[in-house]
Design a protein around this motif. Structure first.
Motif, short mmCIF file in Angstrom:
data_model
loop_
_atom_site.label_atom_id
_atom_site.label_comp_id
_atom_site.label_asym_id
_atom_site.label_seq_id
_atom_site.Cartn_x
_atom_site.Cartn_y
_atom_site.Cartn_z
N THR A 200 -7.75 -9.56 10.72
CA THR A 200 -8.74 -8.97 9.82
C THR A 200 -8.74 -7.46 10.04
OG1 THR A 200 -10.09 -10.96 9.96
CG2 THR A 200 -11.15 -8.98 9.10
N TYR A 201 -8.50 -6.71 8.97
CA TYR A 201 -8.43 -5.25 9.09
C TYR A 201 -9.56 -4.61 8.30
CZ TYR A 201 -3.71 -6.32 10.68
OH TYR A 201 -2.64 -6.83 11.36
N ARG A 202 -10.20 -3.66 8.92
CA ARG A 202 -11.24 -2.92 8.20
C ARG A 202 -10.56 -1.89 7.32
NH1 ARG A 202 -16.62 -1.67 11.38
NH2 ARG A 202 -16.98 0.43 10.64
N LEU A 203 -10.90 -1.88 6.04
CA LEU A 203 -10.20 -1.00 5.09
C LEU A 203 -10.37 0.47 5.45
CD1 LEU A 203 -10.79 -2.67 1.61
CD2 LEU A 203 -8.83 -2.84 3.13
N SER A 204 -11.56 0.81 5.98
CA SER A 204 -11.81 2.22 6.28
C SER A 204 -10.93 2.73 7.41
CB SER A 204 -13.28 2.42 6.64
OG SER A 204 -13.61 1.62 7.75
N ARG A 205 -10.28 1.78 8.14
CA ARG A 205 -9.40 2.22 9.23
C ARG A 205 -7.93 2.21 8.80
NH1 ARG A 205 -12.45 -1.33 13.50
NH2 ARG A 205 -14.25 -0.02 13.92
N VAL A 206 -7.71 1.84 7.54
CA VAL A 206 -6.34 1.89 7.03
C VAL A 206 -6.09 3.30 6.52
CG1 VAL A 206 -4.72 0.96 5.34
CG2 VAL A 206 -6.43 -0.53 6.38
N LEU A 207 -5.20 4.02 7.19
CA LEU A 207 -4.97 5.43 6.85
C LEU A 207 -3.97 5.56 5.70
CD1 LEU A 207 -4.74 6.77 10.50
CD2 LEU A 207 -6.75 6.56 9.04
N ALA A 208 -3.05 4.61 5.61
CA ALA A 208 -2.07 4.63 4.52
C ALA A 208 -1.60 3.21 4.27
CB ALA A 208 -0.89 5.52 4.90
N ALA A 209 -1.14 2.96 3.06
CA ALA A 209 -0.67 1.62 2.73
C ALA A 209 0.50 1.71 1.79
CB ALA A 209 -1.80 0.81 2.09
N GLU A 210 1.37 0.71 1.90
CA GLU A 210 2.59 0.73 1.10
C GLU A 210 2.95 -0.70 0.74
OE1 GLU A 210 6.99 1.78 2.48
OE2 GLU A 210 5.54 3.35 2.99
N GLU A 211 2.95 -1.02 -0.55
CA GLU A 211 3.31 -2.37 -0.99
C GLU A 211 4.82 -2.53 -0.89
OE1 GLU A 211 2.48 -3.07 -5.08
OE2 GLU A 211 3.13 -5.16 -5.03
N LEU A 212 5.27 -3.61 -0.28
CA LEU A 212 6.71 -3.85 -0.15
C LEU A 212 7.18 -4.79 -1.27
CD1 LEU A 212 6.89 -4.37 3.72
CD2 LEU A 212 7.17 -2.26 2.41
N ASP A 213 8.49 -4.81 -1.48
CA ASP A 213 9.04 -5.67 -2.55
C ASP A 213 9.06 -7.14 -2.15
OD1 ASP A 213 9.34 -3.80 -4.45
OD2 ASP A 213 11.37 -3.23 -3.87
N GLU A 214 9.22 -7.39 -0.85
CA GLU A 214 9.39 -8.79 -0.43
C GLU A 214 8.08 -9.59 -0.57
OE1 GLU A 214 10.07 -8.95 3.89
OE2 GLU A 214 9.90 -6.77 3.82
N PRO A 215 8.20 -10.88 -0.90
CA PRO A 215 6.99 -11.71 -1.07
C PRO A 215 6.30 -11.97 0.26
CG PRO A 215 8.98 -13.03 -1.29
CD PRO A 215 9.44 -11.62 -1.20
N ALA A 216 4.99 -12.04 0.20
CA ALA A 216 4.21 -12.32 1.40
C ALA A 216 4.32 -13.80 1.76
CB ALA A 216 2.75 -11.95 1.18
N GLU A 217 4.29 -14.10 3.04
CA GLU A 217 4.26 -15.50 3.47
C GLU A 217 2.81 -15.93 3.55
OE1 GLU A 217 6.46 -16.52 6.95
OE2 GLU A 217 8.23 -15.41 6.29
N ARG A 218 2.38 -16.60 2.50
CA ARG A 218 0.99 -17.04 2.44
C ARG A 218 0.89 -18.23 1.51
NH1 ARG A 218 -1.92 -12.54 -1.54
NH2 ARG A 218 -1.10 -13.37 -3.46
#
Length: 322
Positions: A200-218
């Motif tokens: 579980t990640y708090r969004l306010s502590r995410v300094l940068a984000a990058e969507e990758l092309d590969e599908p998530a395992e979920r």
DNA sequence: GTATGGGTAGGTGGATCCAT
DNA sequence: ATGGATCCACCTACCCATAC
């Protein structure tokens, strides 16, 4: 009442294409005669509704006719779907009104986007019953660009690289499989898996984000409500919880209880003050909560907490002495 | 009086069935 | 293939009841 039914009639025709007067009457719970009158009213109002006579006939709207009933854009409609998609029937007895509103919101979405929006709505959870931490903290800002990138990855089911600043740690890049987004008490959280383990990640502590092309395992489907509750329970029962004995002004009891994890014991002094035994997630949480109450509360135990508050007070006093 | 809604009856027209 | 019979659904015109 009638105006409402006319709107419903148009929406039904938009959703189903062609419907007979009898079917419309059943859906709207009126007689076929009333449906015919309503069709006439719509026609007079300029709605391009036409009748197909004969077997398999019915009423339909001219192809391409779009209603502008809600004036909502795609993101606004999605936001409402998210807010209304859970516990809707229990919302102040407005279940049927909510269902009707949801129909209109779904209708506002372009054809082909409804399933996507419904899937996206399942990946967002707004203010669940349980909180990860009952601490009432001010809402923290998350940069739009970061939030949008995370949201895109969650909806698209793609892996996500985030630069995350965990407590007392230097920021680090990590790759996660996003599962969903949750807000609780003004805080945003990203539920994800990392190397197959729940995170579980708090969004306010995410300094940068990058969507990758590969599908998530979920998993394709997710019950965010349940997932959040499970994590919340784990969080409450784990960690380095501390128990604090507090003597305080009863007028500020609610503030303390709202921020604490749990109230373990409570009694009143003969002078009207309250003695509470409450638990906090950790030492920092306890210090913060007691500091907020100022002179309205006194921590009687543990001793390290008294020392910590005393040191803070001394430091503040020293700062202002000069 | 007006708006809304229900009922009935006869008519119209497209789709389907079926005998020719 | 064709045309009549039948079915089904909409169209129109009434009348009546109820609530405001």
């Amino acid at each position: 009442m009638r105006a409402d039914r006319l709107v419903s009639l148009v929406l039904l025709l938009r959703r189903h294409g062609r419907l007979s007067a009898a079917r419309l009457a059943r859906e709207l719970e009126v007689s076929t005669r009333t449906v015919l009158r309503d069709i006439e009213a719509l026609s007079a109002a300029g709605v391009p509704v036409y009748a197909e006579r004969g077997r398999h006939g019915g009423f339909a709207l001219l192809p391409g006719f779009q209603t502008e009933l809600t004036g909502l854009n795609h993101d606004e409609a999605l936001a409402l779907l998210v807010a209304g998609s859970r516990r809707g029937a229990q919302v102040f007895g407005l279940g049927s009104a909510l269902a009707s509103a949801m129909l209109k919101v779904a209708d506002a979405l372009p054809e082909g986007h409804r399933d996507i929006a419904a899937g996206a709505a399942r990946r967002l959870l707004i203010e669940p019953e349980t909180d990860l931490l009952s601490r009432r903290a001010p809402a923290e800002e998350v940069p739009d660009a970061v939030a949008a990138e995370i949201r895109r990855a969650v909806f698209a089911g793609h892996r996500l690289r985030i630069r995350y600043a965990a407590v007392d740690q230097a920021p680090k890049w990590r790759t996660v499989d996003p599962i969903g987004l949750v807000t609780a008490r003004g805080q945003g959280y990203l539920l994800a898996a990392r190397s197959g383990e729940d995170r579980t990640y708090r969004l306010s502590r995410v300094l940068a984000a990058e969507e990758l092309d590969e599908p998530a395992e979920r998993p394709d489907d997710v019950d965010l409500d349940r997932a959040w509750q499970e994590r919340s329970t784990r969080f409450r029962t784990g960690g380095d919880q501390v128990v604090v004995l507090v003597r305080m002004n009863p007028a500020r009891r609610k503030e303390l209880v709202d921020t604490a994890l749990a109230v373990l014991a409570e009694e009143s002094d003969e002078d009207g003050r309250l003695r509470l035994e409450v638990s906090f997630q950790d030492a920092r949480h306890a210090v913060w909560a007691l500091w907020q109450l100022g002179v309205s509360a006194e921590a009687l135990a543990p001793e390290w907490l008294r020392a910590s508050l005393r040191d803070r007070a001394v430091a503040i006093a020293a700062r202002y002495e000069t």
